[in-house]
Design a protein around this motif. Structure first.
Motif, PDB file in Angstrom:
ATOM      1  N   ASN B 134      38.039  40.237  30.390  1.00 41.90           N
ATOM      2  CA  ASN B 134      39.239  39.486  30.010  1.00 41.90           C
ATOM      3  C   ASN B 134      40.234  39.300  31.151  1.00 41.90           C
ATOM      4  N   LEU B 135      39.799  39.593  32.382  1.00 45.01           N
ATOM      5  CA  LEU B 135      40.699  39.402  33.524  1.00 45.01           C
ATOM      6  C   LEU B 135      40.587  37.966  34.031  1.00 45.01           C
ATOM      7  N   SER B 136      41.623  37.492  34.717  1.00 47.91           N
ATOM      8  CA  SER B 136      41.554  36.171  35.343  1.00 47.91           C
ATOM      9  C   SER B 136      40.660  36.266  36.580  1.00 47.91           C
ATOM     10  N   GLY B 137      40.274  35.098  37.106  1.00 51.82           N
ATOM     11  CA  GLY B 137      39.387  35.082  38.276  1.00 51.82           C
ATOM     12  C   GLY B 137      39.934  35.885  39.439  1.00 51.82           C
ATOM     13  N   GLY B 138      41.220  35.698  39.721  1.00 50.53           N
ATOM     14  CA  GLY B 138      41.825  36.400  40.838  1.00 50.53           C
ATOM     15  C   GLY B 138      41.855  37.903  40.621  1.00 50.53           C
ATOM     16  N   LEU B 158      32.123  41.249  52.441  1.00 55.48           N
ATOM     17  CA  LEU B 158      32.538  40.463  51.279  1.00 55.48           C
ATOM     18  C   LEU B 158      31.810  39.128  51.267  1.00 55.48           C
ATOM     19  N   ASP B 159      31.117  38.852  50.160  1.00 55.18           N
ATOM     20  CA  ASP B 159      30.349  37.611  50.075  1.00 55.18           C
ATOM     21  C   ASP B 159      31.119  36.583  49.249  1.00 55.18           C
ATOM     22  N   GLU B 160      31.690  35.615  49.913  1.00 54.50           N
ATOM     23  CA  GLU B 160      32.469  34.547  49.283  1.00 54.50           C
ATOM     24  C   GLU B 160      33.419  35.064  48.193  1.00 54.50           C
ATOM     25  N   PRO B 161      34.304  35.979  48.553  1.00 49.80           N
ATOM     26  CA  PRO B 161      35.148  36.595  47.524  1.00 49.80           C
ATOM     27  C   PRO B 161      36.161  35.629  46.929  1.00 49.80           C
ATOM     28  N   THR B 162      36.470  34.546  47.642  1.00 46.19           N
ATOM     29  CA  THR B 162      37.545  33.673  47.161  1.00 46.19           C
ATOM     30  C   THR B 162      37.022  32.416  46.486  1.00 46.19           C
ATOM     31  N   THR B 163      35.696  32.314  46.347  1.00 47.89           N
ATOM     32  CA  THR B 163      35.136  31.126  45.699  1.00 47.89           C
ATOM     33  C   THR B 163      35.570  31.076  44.237  1.00 47.89           C
ATOM     34  N   GLY B 164      36.102  29.950  43.827  1.00 48.35           N
ATOM     35  CA  GLY B 164      36.496  29.787  42.424  1.00 48.35           C
ATOM     36  C   GLY B 164      37.791  30.489  42.060  1.00 48.35           C
ATOM     37  N   VAL B 165      38.558  30.882  43.069  1.00 50.77           N
ATOM     38  CA  VAL B 165      39.821  31.570  42.791  1.00 50.77           C
ATOM     39  C   VAL B 165      40.970  30.614  43.129  1.00 50.77           C
ATOM     40  N   ASP B 166      42.039  30.634  42.352  1.00 59.10           N
ATOM     41  CA  ASP B 166      43.134  29.686  42.581  1.00 59.10           C
ATOM     42  C   ASP B 166      43.825  29.970  43.925  1.00 59.10           C
ATOM     43  N   PRO B 167      44.449  28.946  44.531  1.00 56.68           N
ATOM     44  CA  PRO B 167      45.003  29.069  45.891  1.00 56.68           C
ATOM     45  C   PRO B 167      45.964  30.245  46.051  1.00 56.68           C
ATOM     46  N   LEU B 168      46.802  30.465  45.037  1.00 56.68           N
ATOM     47  CA  LEU B 168      47.787  31.537  45.142  1.00 56.68           C
ATOM     48  C   LEU B 168      47.088  32.895  45.220  1.00 56.68           C
ATOM     49  N   ARG B 170      44.105  33.371  46.196  1.00 54.12           N
ATOM     50  CA  ARG B 170      43.366  33.433  47.459  1.00 54.12           C
ATOM     51  C   ARG B 170      44.265  33.957  48.562  1.00 54.12           C
ATOM     52  N   GLN B 171      45.476  33.434  48.577  1.00 56.35           N
ATOM     53  CA  GLN B 171      46.427  33.853  49.602  1.00 56.35           C
ATOM     54  C   GLN B 171      46.734  35.342  49.459  1.00 56.35           C
ATOM     55  N   GLU B 172      46.947  35.766  48.227  1.00 59.84           N
ATOM     56  CA  GLU B 172      47.238  37.178  47.967  1.00 59.84           C
ATOM     57  C   GLU B 172      46.061  38.043  48.411  1.00 59.84           C
ATOM     58  N   PHE B 173      44.853  37.547  48.134  1.00 59.64           N
ATOM     59  CA  PHE B 173      43.641  38.276  48.506  1.00 59.64           C
ATOM     60  C   PHE B 173      43.570  38.485  50.020  1.00 59.64           C
ATOM     61  N   TRP B 174      43.894  37.409  50.750  1.00 60.94           N
ATOM     62  CA  TRP B 174      43.856  37.521  52.206  1.00 60.94           C
ATOM     63  C   TRP B 174      44.924  38.474  52.722  1.00 60.94           C
ATOM     64  N   GLU B 175      46.068  38.475  52.078  1.00 60.94           N
ATOM     65  CA  GLU B 175      47.109  39.428  52.489  1.00 60.94           C
ATOM     66  C   GLU B 175      46.608  40.861  52.342  1.00 60.94           C
ATOM     67  N   ILE B 176      45.922  41.098  51.244  1.00 55.61           N
ATOM     68  CA  ILE B 176      45.357  42.429  51.029  1.00 55.61           C
ATOM     69  C   ILE B 176      44.361  42.765  52.142  1.00 55.61           C
ATOM     70  N   LEU B 177      43.511  41.776  52.487  1.00 53.10           N
ATOM     71  CA  LEU B 177      42.513  42.020  53.529  1.00 53.10           C
ATOM     72  C   LEU B 177      43.178  42.377  54.859  1.00 53.10           C
ATOM     73  N   HIS B 178      44.260  41.698  55.178  1.00 58.76           N
ATOM     74  CA  HIS B 178      44.957  42.013  56.436  1.00 58.76           C
ATOM     75  C   HIS B 178      45.534  43.428  56.406  1.00 58.76           C
ATOM     76  N   THR B 179      46.041  43.844  55.246  1.00 54.89           N
ATOM     77  CA  THR B 179      46.541  45.216  55.111  1.00 54.89           C
ATOM     78  C   THR B 179      45.409  46.216  55.345  1.00 54.89           C
ATOM     79  N   ILE B 180      44.251  45.931  54.749  1.00 51.98           N
ATOM     80  CA  ILE B 180      43.110  46.827  54.911  1.00 51.98           C
ATOM     81  C   ILE B 180      42.692  46.898  56.375  1.00 51.98           C
ATOM     82  N   GLN B 181      42.749  45.735  57.040  1.00 54.49           N
ATOM     83  CA  GLN B 181      42.382  45.695  58.457  1.00 54.49           C
ATOM     84  C   GLN B 181      43.304  46.599  59.272  1.00 54.49           C
TER      85      GLN B 181
END
Lengths: 371, 305
Positions: B134-138, B158-168, B170-181
């Motif tokens: 019941n979670l949203s795609g993001g 990560l294999d195409e983690p942002t495919t089918g995810v809304d732009p907002l 996606r951006q949040e996801f990338w921010e998380i990735l930069h934090t992890i980096q």
């Protein structure tokens, strides 16, 4: 091999959650066995009752009346008189109006009075060979009763008597219901686990699990546990239904039967896991599980057909059928009250089979996505 | 320091060759992008890196460990997020995280703290008792990422983690990735979205099982050999047809409401006037622009291999 209890437990807990979330499967698990037990339990009946018997009585005497009455008195036959000649009997069989015909000769009463032996002709429809044999035996028994009652006992040098043990009335259900328990248990259990790994493969969750350090044996053991619990509830239910629904006299130890049923359940679950490791989809897994359990169990376990009367090569084949050994246990405990010490051989066989299935499943389990 | 080293990787599916000799390496601590259209062979490569597929030829090492020989060790180092959502839909967010924490044997003392950390950056705490289905795609992707991170892997695949995810998201996801980096994790990510290449330190461009480019995005753009102009017109299709026939044109593609044209040499002012006439005023505007990742990729893709 160094197994992690924590990982096994993680799998077990997860599977358990799947089970309680999946109400459809749960309903199936508890309804299907009851349905099958009812269907097979009543349909599988080798007793013959109310066989239609045509009587051609040329004697028309008190003695022949007496003979006919003796037949009428048994619950096996339903008699009707036929005023035609014996050549009509064939037509009668073809029209399925009778399965047996009795022809009493004209001099029957006279010969009986003079204490001569007199022939009575029986014509039996043998298109169903088993039924024909049974009918002939019943006829012999009725004739024997008649002879004894009319004092025409033939003196033999010895007296042959037989006492039937464990199922004196030859009630089919006593024989079949324990067998059905063996069949239903292996089918349901194997079905349950056969889809588990296939389902994870289909939904892609297997890919996620595989990249963890989990070992195949941990997955197998973890997956078996919750289903032991489920299948045990199932087994108890089937046993209770069999015992009360079909009024099977329960002679032996219930505790012993339940414990050994757990062994049989683990075996069946392991078989299911083995199937699961080779099946590409849930559909295929279910098909294999059905085919591998139902038919061999019905045909080769001794559930219906006595193993001793099979051809030699087929008899050897029955040794790989798990239900054959569980049947010895169930029938032994339920009908004969067998004790643990008397069942060691079938128990040992079941244990060995379980271990082999589990080893094969672990060995067959792919730790990557290669085909 | 090399985190992932891939040498001449080949993979066949029957007669189909999904990977045709791929060679590159990923340095520790970088975000490395595997960019390419669907069917380029990205998933095949990522699965092979994660020990899920065996190379038919060539070798892959993770921290110097061969993926075919040290399967157990490699799986401890890696965190992997498959392309398809691969968590249990009937389990709650919390149950899924718990499951993977146990699977990776996250020490019991650290487990709660780790879960709290993951909840903090994924912002999934309020949904911890919601079923994954019941979670949203993001949110699903963030949960999957959290599960992949539960054992603090050194390398995240990560294999195409942002495919089918809304732009907002996606951006949040990338921010998380930069934090992890920043925490020191090496990240290998595949994507079919060209614009996500901007987020990567280095990228490899994939096309039909081959690498057609490998560098930082900046360098790839620098290596672009043509003079690129963005053209606007009343009718872009007609303009495309016209410019395609010109000798001077080396690259051409429609991109949104502009036509990207790469010329051999800088066109003279007189050329533009001539083209306006030739197109009967269809050509309206032109502007010299640096190449986008699409321009670079399309150019590399069209070169003879």
């Amino acid at each position: 091999m160094n197994l992690s209890f924590r990982r096994v437990w993680a799998i077990t807990r997860k599977e358990f959650l799947h089970i309680i979330h999946d109400s459809r499967t749960l309903a199936l698990v508890f309804l299907m066995p009851i349905l099958q037990l009812i269907l097979y339990g009543y349909a599988l009946n080798l007793e013959i009752q109310r066989v239609d018997m045509a009587v051609i009585d040329y004697s028309r005497s008190t003695a022949s009346r007496h003979l006919i009455e003796t037949f009428n008195g048994s619950r096996f036959f339903r008699l009707f008189e036929l005023n035609e000649n014996p050549s009509q009997v064939g037509t009668l069989f073809k029209e399925r109006k009778a399965k047996v015909a009795m022809v009493i000769p004209p001099d029957f009463a006279r010969k009986i009075r003079k204490r001569f032996t007199t022939p009575v002709q029986f014509l039996v429809d043998a298109s169903d060979a088993n039924a024909a044999t049974l009918i002939r035996n019943y006829c012999n028994r009725v004739i024997l009763t008649y002879n004894i009652n009319s004092g025409n006992k033939i003196q033999l040098p010895f007296n042959m008597g037989s006492t039937v043990f464990f199922n004196p009335n030859f009630t089919s259900a006593y024989f079949f219901v324990p067998g059905l328990i063996a069949m239903i248990l292996i089918m349901i259990s194997a079905l349950l686990t056969s889809v588990t790994i296939a389902r994870e493969r289909e939904t892609g969750t297997l890919e996620q699990i595989l990249v963890s350090p989990i070992k195949p044996a941990e997955i197998m053991i973890g997956k078996v546990f919750p289903y032991i619990f489920l299948a045990f509830l199932d087994a108890s239910m089937i046993l209770a239904f069999g015992a009360f629904g079909f009024k099977i006299p329960f002679v032996g130890s219930l505790t012993l039967l339940l414990i050994l049923s757990i062994l049989y359940i683990i075996l069946s679950l392991s078989l299911g896991l083995l199937i699961s490791t080779v099946a590409s989809s849930q559909q295929v897994a279910m098909m294999i599980a059905q085919t591998a359990t139902v038919l061999p169990t019905i045909m080769l376990s001794g559930l219906i057909f006595p193993i001793a009367s099979m051809p030699k090569w087929l008899q050897y084949l029955t040794y790989i059928i798990p239900a054959r050994f569980y049947l010895l246990i169930v029938r032994g405990i339920v009908l004969k009250g067998s004790l643990l010490a008397e069942l060691l051989t079938p128990i040992a066989v079941l244990v060995v089979m379980t271990v082999l299935f589990l080893i094969a499943a672990v060995w067959k389990f792919q730790i990557n996505l290669e085909k | 320091m090399t985190a992932i080293n891939i040498q001449n990787f080949h993979k066949f599916y029957g007669s189909l060759e999904a990977a045709r000799g791929i060679t590159f390496s990923v340095q520790k601590g970088e975000i490395f992008g595997v960019i390419g259209p669907d069917g380029a062979g990205k998933t095949t490569l990522l699965r092979a890196i994660c020990t899920l597929l065996l190379p038919d030829q060539g070798s892959i090492t993770i921290n110097g460990l061969d993926v075919t020989k040290s399967v157990g060790e490699v799986r401890k180092i890696l965190g992997y997020m498959p392309q398809r959502f691969s968590l249990y839909p009937d389990l709650t967010v919390h149950q899924n995280l718990q499951f993977f924490a146990d699977l990776f044997e996250v020490p019991l003392k650290e487990k709660n703290e780790r879960l709290q950390q993951l909840y903090r950056f994924s912002k999934l705490e309020p949904f911890k008792n919601r079923k994954a289905a019941n979670l949203s795609g993001g949110m699903k992707q963030k949960l999957a990422l959290s599960c992949a991170l539960i054992h603090r892997p050194e390398i995240l695949v990560l294999d195409e983690p942002t495919t089918g995810v809304d732009p907002l998201s996606r951006q949040e996801f990338w921010e998380i990735l930069h934090t992890i980096q920043k925490e020191g994790t090496t990240i290998l990510i595949s994507t079919a979205y060209m614009d996500e290449a901007e987020q990567c330190d280095r990228v490899v461009l994939f096309f039909r099982g081959r690498t057609v480019g490998l560098d930082t995005l900046e360098n790839l753009k620098k290596k672009y050999p043509y003079r690129l102009y963005w053209l606007k017109a009343k009718n872009l299709r007609k303009l495309l047809d016209f410019f395609q026939t010109l000798e001077n044109v080396r690259a051409i593609q429609l991109s949104g409401d502009t036509l990207h044209v790469g010329f051999d040499t800088v066109p003279a002012a007189g050329d533009w006037q001539a083209w306006i006439k030739a197109t009967a005023g269809n050509l309206e505007e032109w502007e010299s622009r640096p190449p986008s990742i699409e321009d670079v990729f399309l150019d590399l893709m069209r070169r003879p291999q």
